[in-house]
Write an enzyme that holds these catalytic residues in place. Structure first.
Site, PDB file in Angstrom:
ATOM      1  N   LEU A  97       0.803  -1.224   0.000  1.00  0.00           N
ATOM      2  CA  LEU A  97       0.000   0.000   0.000  1.00  0.00           C
ATOM      3  C   LEU A  97       0.836   1.275   0.000  1.00  0.00           C
ATOM      4  CD1 LEU A  97      -2.960  -0.910   2.370  1.00  0.00           C
ATOM      5  CD2 LEU A  97      -2.804  -1.122  -0.095  1.00  0.00           C
ATOM      6  N   HIS A 242     -20.860   4.823  17.545  1.00  0.00           N
ATOM      7  CA  HIS A 242     -22.191   4.193  17.558  1.00  0.00           C
ATOM      8  C   HIS A 242     -23.148   4.843  18.571  1.00  0.00           C
ATOM      9  CE1 HIS A 242     -20.139   1.371  15.109  1.00  0.00           C
ATOM     10  NE2 HIS A 242     -19.688   0.573  16.056  1.00  0.00           N
TER      11      HIS A 242
HETATM   12  C1  BG6 Z   1     -17.620  -2.391  16.166  1.00  0.00           C
HETATM   13  C2  BG6 Z   1     -16.657  -2.396  17.320  1.00  0.00           C
HETATM   14  O1  BG6 Z   1     -17.663  -1.129  15.565  1.00  0.00           O
HETATM   15  O2  BG6 Z   1     -18.917  -2.750  16.628  1.00  0.00           O
HETATM   16  C3  BG6 Z   1     -16.633  -3.748  17.998  1.00  0.00           C
HETATM   17  O3  BG6 Z   1     -15.346  -2.078  16.847  1.00  0.00           O
HETATM   18  C4  BG6 Z   1     -18.050  -4.165  18.377  1.00  0.00           C
HETATM   19  O4  BG6 Z   1     -15.800  -3.729  19.150  1.00  0.00           O
HETATM   20  C5  BG6 Z   1     -18.998  -4.035  17.189  1.00  0.00           C
HETATM   21  O5  BG6 Z   1     -17.993  -5.521  18.804  1.00  0.00           O
HETATM   22  C6  BG6 Z   1     -20.432  -4.263  17.613  1.00  0.00           C
HETATM   23  O6  BG6 Z   1     -21.259  -4.324  16.473  1.00  0.00           O
HETATM   24  P1  BG6 Z   1     -22.628  -5.145  16.486  1.00  0.00           P
HETATM   25  O7  BG6 Z   1     -23.276  -4.812  15.197  1.00  0.00           O
HETATM   26  O8  BG6 Z   1     -22.232  -6.589  16.617  1.00  0.00           O
HETATM   27  O9  BG6 Z   1     -23.381  -4.661  17.680  1.00  0.00           O
END
Ligand code: BG6
Length: 490
Positions: A97, A242
């Protein structure tokens, strides 16, 4: 073709995945693209090029995909014939890369007429060099799109630097900063629930809402990701993206339309209205935790510090709970409690809207009297429930809570695509609504970074909690100060 135009069925589209042999690609992206293929959502001319540093032939790459990806497809959706046809779409290019010259190999493998989607599923430290090298060999044009996986930086300065470097080669409307929580069906349903139902919109504010809880609890531990996770911790891994994105959807004002920028403007305002925390606030309103040995899903599991690759004295948090406040007219004095953790008692992602109690109740405040709650469950089941008080049968007037429920799974015959599939199709169709704009990402860091810095200057060490629990006791105490309890503990 305009950037936001849905490509025609015979359009030549190339999805070029940097980190094509990595975990995200084999576990999430390729299964999602297979599902899109199976359900005729990809144009006939769509190809997928995995880019990796391994000295592999195309067949070696297909072998890897074959051995990893099918187990991440729902067994009922796995069709051997369709899978083989899907594999025909795949190619592999070996690249270093960092070497600009190597990108000529990618150019040779790419069709001049293709609409190219570059998916950067690599460490963010490589984003700059990848974009610069793609540009130097002329692979980027006005129709190209780039998808940036989180984490986008480790703090505000690094996020700004990445954004500035990417902006040298892509216009903002070509940049898709992905947060897969925004692709979850129930999260999108929250927008429908709020803005499509007048009964909620009128009550969606102080003083009718007493508090909001947002929980993303996982039962898994750090797994094989210690190298990344220990440097990040739950605050950077989950809260900065999130949980704050969920908070934005709960708290935003009605946008003037569903257009990407109208939606994103409103979310940005929420992030900018979050009350900045002083050191005293951080001490009082945040809790860091780290799991120690315990029982998860009936199995004894190791402490975080004993997991492979985690330093024995690590002080990274695997749990965060905090009390946030939004300084605007709609939410003044309504506490927002956010909580996330690994190795928790249950896999449970939910948003709980607790409505205010009546100023005066003719039923008294005896046992059984509970405020109404809207329970939006994202995982493991997708559902929306409104808990209300009704009369218990029999003589007298005793009330008890009953849930009015919307089972989203069975509310329609239509297939419910997984978040990555939906978001990848949005990228192909040029729909930016569910992706973070540059200023949103930076605003999220502006709120989160002082908390992380505050923990450092306060020398705040994470509190232990046994794997399989709901986190440290301090998390229950945090919410109890408002005379409230986490939903599972209420
Ligand atoms: C990711 C995180 O963005 O989301 C992880 O880096 C986490 O640590 C995951 O486990 C959780 O995603 P979901 O969709 O399984 O709730």
């Amino acid at each position: 073709m305009n950037i936001a135009t849905t490509p025609s069925n015979n359009a030549v589209i190339e999805i070029i995945i940097f980190g094509g042999a990595g975990d995200l690609s084999t576990r999430k992206l390729l299964p999602a693209l297979y599902m899109a293929h199976l359900h005729d959502e990809l144009s006939d001319g769509t190809r997928i090029i995995g880019v990796g540093r391994q000295d592999w032939t195309r067949q070696d790459y297909l072998d890897l995909v074959n051995s990893h990806s099918p187990s991440f497809v729902e067994p009922s959706e796995f069709d051997d014939g369709a899978w083989q046809k899907f594999l025909n779409r795949l190619d592999y290019v070996k690249l270093n890369l960092s070497l600009a010259d190597d990108y000529h190999k990618l150019k040779a493998a790419s069709s001049a007429s293709a609409l190219r989607v570059f998916y950067l599923a690599t460490a963010p430290s490589l984003f700059t060099v990848v974009c610069a090298n793609l540009s130097s060999v002329g692979l980027i044009d006005d129709r190209s799109r780039v998808v940036l996986e989180k984490p986008l930086g480790t703090d505000l300065a690094s996020a700004r630097a990445i954004n500035a470097d990417v902006a040298r080669h892509f216009k903002e409307e070509q940049v898709y900063r992905i947060d897969h929580y925004l692709g979850k069906e129930t999260v999108q349903n929250l927008v429908a629930l709020r803005f499509g139902n007048a009964i909620f919109e009128t009550l969606w504010r102080a003083p009718y809402i007493r508090s909001v809880q947002i929980t993303v609890a996982e039962t898994v531990g750090v797994g094989s990701r210690a190298g990344f996770y220990d440097g990040a911790g739950a605050m950077r891994d989950m809260v900065q993206n999130h949980l704050l994105q969920l908070l934005c959807i709960v708290a935003m004002e009605p946008p003037i339309s569903l257009d990407a920028d109208d939606m994103r403007d409103e979310k940005l305002k929420v992030l900018r209205s979050l009350r900045k925390m002083s050191l005293a606030d951080i001490k009082r309103d945040t809790v860091r935790g780290q799991y120690v040995e315990g029982t998860s899903d009936g199995q004894t599991v190791k402490a975080y510090r004993q997991e492979d690759g985690v330093p024995a004295a690590s002080s990274s948090e695997t749990f965060v709970a905090l009390r946030a406040q939004i300084n605007n007219a709609r939410w003044a004095n309504v506490p927002f409690f956010l909580r996330t953790g690994k190795r928790m008692q249950k896999r449970q992602s939910e948003i709980i809207i607790e409505f205010a109690e009546q100023p005066f109740s003719i039923f008294g405040n005896g046992p059984g009297s509970e405020p109404s709650r809207l329970i939006i469950s994202l995982q493991p089941q997708e559902s929306i429930q409104l808990s209300m008080m009704v009369k218990e049968p029999g003589s007298g007037m005793t009330l008890h809570p009953v849930k009015l429920g919307l089972d989203l799974q069975s509310s329609s015959d239509k297939r419910r695509a997984d978040a990555y599939e939906r978001l990848l199709l949005d990228v192909i169709k040029g729909r930016l609504t569910q992706f973070m704009r540059r200023d949103q990402l930076e605003a999220a860091w502006m709120w989160v970074e002082p908390i992380i810095d505050g923990w450092q200057s306060l020398d705040d060490k994470p509190r232990n909690y046994p794997a399989g629990s709901w986190g440290p006791a301090a998390s229950s105490a945090l919410i109890a100060r408002d005379n409230l309890a986490w939903f599972e503990e209420a």
